[in-house]
Motif scaffolding. Structure first.
Motif, PDB file in Angstrom:
ATOM      1  N   ALA A  45       0.842  -1.204   0.000  1.00  0.00           N
ATOM      2  CA  ALA A  45       0.000   0.000   0.000  1.00  0.00           C
ATOM      3  C   ALA A  45       0.877   1.253   0.000  1.00  0.00           C
ATOM      4  CB  ALA A  45      -0.939  -0.002   1.199  1.00  0.00           C
ATOM      5  N   LEU A  46       1.955   1.240   0.768  1.00  0.00           N
ATOM      6  CA  LEU A  46       2.877   2.376   0.782  1.00  0.00           C
ATOM      7  C   LEU A  46       3.515   2.561  -0.588  1.00  0.00           C
ATOM      8  CD1 LEU A  46       4.487   4.619   2.183  1.00  0.00           C
ATOM      9  CD2 LEU A  46       6.172   2.866   2.811  1.00  0.00           C
ATOM     10  N   TYR A  47       3.892   1.466  -1.210  1.00  0.00           N
ATOM     11  CA  TYR A  47       4.512   1.531  -2.529  1.00  0.00           C
ATOM     12  C   TYR A  47       3.595   2.231  -3.521  1.00  0.00           C
ATOM     13  CZ  TYR A  47       6.706   0.104  -6.906  1.00  0.00           C
ATOM     14  OH  TYR A  47       7.299   0.106  -8.141  1.00  0.00           O
ATOM     15  N   TRP A  48       2.338   1.796  -3.576  1.00  0.00           N
ATOM     16  CA  TRP A  48       1.404   2.375  -4.545  1.00  0.00           C
ATOM     17  C   TRP A  48       1.007   3.799  -4.151  1.00  0.00           C
ATOM     18  CZ3 TRP A  48       1.955   0.619  -9.028  1.00  0.00           C
ATOM     19  CH2 TRP A  48       2.244  -0.729  -9.243  1.00  0.00           C
ATOM     20  N   ALA A  49       1.027   4.098  -2.865  1.00  0.00           N
ATOM     21  CA  ALA A  49       0.784   5.480  -2.438  1.00  0.00           C
ATOM     22  C   ALA A  49       1.926   6.383  -2.926  1.00  0.00           C
ATOM     23  CB  ALA A  49       0.641   5.566  -0.920  1.00  0.00           C
ATOM     24  N   LEU A  50       3.155   5.886  -2.856  1.00  0.00           N
ATOM     25  CA  LEU A  50       4.294   6.655  -3.351  1.00  0.00           C
ATOM     26  C   LEU A  50       4.233   6.818  -4.871  1.00  0.00           C
ATOM     27  CD1 LEU A  50       7.172   5.243  -1.111  1.00  0.00           C
ATOM     28  CD2 LEU A  50       6.132   7.516  -1.002  1.00  0.00           C
ATOM     29  N   VAL A  51       3.751   5.783  -5.557  1.00  0.00           N
ATOM     30  CA  VAL A  51       3.575   5.897  -7.010  1.00  0.00           C
ATOM     31  C   VAL A  51       2.515   6.962  -7.315  1.00  0.00           C
ATOM     32  CG1 VAL A  51       2.798   4.687  -9.099  1.00  0.00           C
ATOM     33  CG2 VAL A  51       4.396   3.571  -7.532  1.00  0.00           C
ATOM     34  N   ALA A  52       1.454   7.005  -6.504  1.00  0.00           N
ATOM     35  CA  ALA A  52       0.425   8.037  -6.683  1.00  0.00           C
ATOM     36  C   ALA A  52       1.025   9.426  -6.465  1.00  0.00           C
ATOM     37  CB  ALA A  52      -0.743   7.799  -5.734  1.00  0.00           C
ATOM     38  N   VAL A  53       1.901   9.560  -5.486  1.00  0.00           N
ATOM     39  CA  VAL A  53       2.592  10.835  -5.253  1.00  0.00           C
ATOM     40  C   VAL A  53       3.437  11.199  -6.470  1.00  0.00           C
ATOM     41  CG1 VAL A  53       4.418  11.920  -3.876  1.00  0.00           C
ATOM     42  CG2 VAL A  53       2.568  10.693  -2.737  1.00  0.00           C
ATOM     43  N   MET A  54       4.062  10.198  -7.063  1.00  0.00           N
ATOM     44  CA  MET A  54       4.866  10.441  -8.258  1.00  0.00           C
ATOM     45  C   MET A  54       4.003  10.908  -9.424  1.00  0.00           C
ATOM     46  SD  MET A  54       7.577   7.345  -8.274  1.00  0.00           S
ATOM     47  CE  MET A  54       8.707   7.085  -6.933  1.00  0.00           C
ATOM     48  N   VAL A  55       2.798  10.366  -9.539  1.00  0.00           N
ATOM     49  CA  VAL A  55       1.887  10.806 -10.605  1.00  0.00           C
ATOM     50  C   VAL A  55       1.527  12.280 -10.394  1.00  0.00           C
ATOM     51  CG1 VAL A  55      -0.429  10.494 -11.579  1.00  0.00           C
ATOM     52  CG2 VAL A  55       1.016   8.501 -11.121  1.00  0.00           C
ATOM     53  N   VAL A  56       1.315  12.664  -9.145  1.00  0.00           N
ATOM     54  CA  VAL A  56       1.082  14.082  -8.850  1.00  0.00           C
ATOM     55  C   VAL A  56       2.320  14.892  -9.257  1.00  0.00           C
ATOM     56  CG1 VAL A  56       0.699  15.784  -7.011  1.00  0.00           C
ATOM     57  CG2 VAL A  56      -0.588  13.634  -7.018  1.00  0.00           C
ATOM     58  N   GLY A  57       3.491  14.336  -9.054  1.00  0.00           N
ATOM     59  CA  GLY A  57       4.731  14.993  -9.475  1.00  0.00           C
ATOM     60  C   GLY A  57       4.805  15.170 -10.983  1.00  0.00           C
ATOM     61  N   ILE A  58       4.301  14.191 -11.739  1.00  0.00           N
ATOM     62  CA  ILE A  58       4.267  14.322 -13.196  1.00  0.00           C
ATOM     63  C   ILE A  58       3.348  15.478 -13.585  1.00  0.00           C
ATOM     64  CG2 ILE A  58       3.515  13.233 -15.351  1.00  0.00           C
ATOM     65  CD1 ILE A  58       4.444  10.538 -14.122  1.00  0.00           C
ATOM     66  N   VAL A  59       2.184  15.535 -12.944  1.00  0.00           N
ATOM     67  CA  VAL A  59       1.260  16.645 -13.203  1.00  0.00           C
ATOM     68  C   VAL A  59       1.922  17.968 -12.825  1.00  0.00           C
ATOM     69  CG1 VAL A  59      -0.951  17.674 -12.530  1.00  0.00           C
ATOM     70  CG2 VAL A  59      -0.802  15.222 -12.947  1.00  0.00           C
ATOM     71  N   GLY A  60       2.642  17.965 -11.706  1.00  0.00           N
ATOM     72  CA  GLY A  60       3.322  19.179 -11.247  1.00  0.00           C
ATOM     73  C   GLY A  60       4.437  19.628 -12.170  1.00  0.00           C
ATOM     74  N   ALA A  61       4.997  18.708 -12.936  1.00  0.00           N
ATOM     75  CA  ALA A  61       6.023  19.091 -13.907  1.00  0.00           C
ATOM     76  C   ALA A  61       5.418  19.914 -15.034  1.00  0.00           C
ATOM     77  CB  ALA A  61       6.711  17.853 -14.471  1.00  0.00           C
ATOM     78  N   ILE A  62       4.109  19.742 -15.250  1.00  0.00           N
ATOM     79  CA  ILE A  62       3.419  20.463 -16.321  1.00  0.00           C
ATOM     80  C   ILE A  62       2.730  21.708 -15.790  1.00  0.00           C
ATOM     81  CG2 ILE A  62       1.606  20.311 -18.068  1.00  0.00           C
ATOM     82  CD1 ILE A  62       2.128  17.239 -18.018  1.00  0.00           C
ATOM     83  N   VAL A  63       2.015  21.550 -14.689  1.00  0.00           N
ATOM     84  CA  VAL A  63       1.189  22.629 -14.142  1.00  0.00           C
ATOM     85  C   VAL A  63       2.003  23.423 -13.124  1.00  0.00           C
ATOM     86  CG1 VAL A  63      -0.911  23.178 -12.843  1.00  0.00           C
ATOM     87  CG2 VAL A  63      -0.915  21.269 -14.462  1.00  0.00           C
ATOM     88  N   PRO A  64       2.177  24.716 -13.353  1.00  0.00           N
ATOM     89  CA  PRO A  64       2.913  25.524 -12.383  1.00  0.00           C
ATOM     90  C   PRO A  64       2.176  25.571 -11.042  1.00  0.00           C
ATOM     91  CG  PRO A  64       2.568  26.722 -14.445  1.00  0.00           C
ATOM     92  CD  PRO A  64       1.748  25.484 -14.507  1.00  0.00           C
ATOM     93  N   GLY A  65       2.913  25.660  -9.983  1.00  0.00           N
ATOM     94  CA  GLY A  65       2.316  25.785  -8.661  1.00  0.00           C
ATOM     95  C   GLY A  65       2.149  24.461  -7.937  1.00  0.00           C
ATOM     96  N   ILE A  66       2.336  23.346  -8.649  1.00  0.00           N
ATOM     97  CA  ILE A  66       2.266  22.024  -8.028  1.00  0.00           C
ATOM     98  C   ILE A  66       3.682  21.472  -8.042  1.00  0.00           C
ATOM     99  CG2 ILE A  66       1.325  19.683  -8.205  1.00  0.00           C
ATOM    100  CD1 ILE A  66      -1.056  20.857  -9.701  1.00  0.00           C
ATOM    101  N   PRO A  67       4.147  20.929  -6.920  1.00  0.00           N
ATOM    102  CA  PRO A  67       5.498  20.369  -6.919  1.00  0.00           C
ATOM    103  C   PRO A  67       5.639  19.302  -7.996  1.00  0.00           C
ATOM    104  CG  PRO A  67       4.582  20.365  -4.704  1.00  0.00           C
ATOM    105  CD  PRO A  67       3.480  20.762  -5.634  1.00  0.00           C
ATOM    106  N   GLY A  68       6.754  19.307  -8.679  1.00  0.00           N
ATOM    107  CA  GLY A  68       6.943  18.381  -9.783  1.00  0.00           C
ATOM    108  C   GLY A  68       7.975  17.323  -9.483  1.00  0.00           C
ATOM    109  N   ILE A  69       9.113  17.447 -10.123  1.00  0.00           N
ATOM    110  CA  ILE A  69      10.141  16.416 -10.040  1.00  0.00           C
ATOM    111  C   ILE A  69      10.690  16.290  -8.625  1.00  0.00           C
ATOM    112  CG2 ILE A  69      12.401  15.742 -10.938  1.00  0.00           C
ATOM    113  CD1 ILE A  69      11.450  16.808 -13.653  1.00  0.00           C
ATOM    114  N   GLY A  70      10.654  17.353  -7.857  1.00  0.00           N
ATOM    115  CA  GLY A  70      11.067  17.267  -6.450  1.00  0.00           C
ATOM    116  C   GLY A  70      10.193  16.305  -5.669  1.00  0.00           C
TER     117      GLY A  70
END
Length: 174
Positions: free
Chosen positions: A3-28
């Protein structure tokens, strides 16, 4: 643990969105998720993904600045236009643009997209007193930023792909 693994993957997906959309953390955000998984499973589990994530994080910072600079230079923008774009971004993010009467997340996104353009135009106009040149410079700054964000999105997707490729077998027990 799964569950932690997939939660971290979900966080990474938010990071992908953040790489595109300003104001959302991206690659960090992606880097942070890789580091968390390294703490949990041991850093040997992320021996490939972690250096890639660190390298992409450093490169993405450079891409951010260079893409905006390139767009500004191609359009003939001055430092006033670049400063205006930064001020416009901050004002748009905080919802202080009069063109954004919509509140909430939608208003913030619209403000983040319009703020740099309007700020660059105002900054250039104050410097050059020529509206056509100011609009051209503002568009150049925005186009450079958008191209930089798209490049960062490609880097982010590749980083998450490498993380998944190197960690799914051990995370899922396959």
């Amino acid at each position: 643990m799964i569950a932690l693994y997939w939660a971290l993957v979900a966080v990474m997906v938010v990071g992908i969105v953040g790489a595109i959309v300003p104001g959302i953390p991206g690659i960090g955000l992606i880097l942070a998720a890789v580091v968390v998984w390294g703490f949990v499973k041991g850093f040997a589990a992320v021996s490939v993904a972690l250096p890639v994530a660190i390298a992409v994080f450093v490169v993405s910072i450079g891409v951010d600045f260079l893409a905006t600079y390139w767009g500004a230079k191609k359009a003939g923008a001055s430092h006033w236009g670049q400063i205006g774009a930064i001020v416009g971004f901050v004002l748009g993010f905080l919802g202080f643009l009069p063109t954004v009467p919509i509140g909430g997340p939608i208003g913030i996104i619209i403000g983040i997209l319009l703020g740099p353009l309007l700020g660059a135009i105002v900054g250039e106009f104050l410097y050059r007193k020529d509206l056509l040149l100011a609009v051209k410079a503002g568009m150049g700054i925005v186009v450079g930023s958008v191209l930089g964000n798209l490049l960062q999105a490609i880097f982010a997707i590749a980083t998450v792909g490498i993380f998944l490729y190197t960690t799914v077998p051990t995370a899922t027990g396959s």
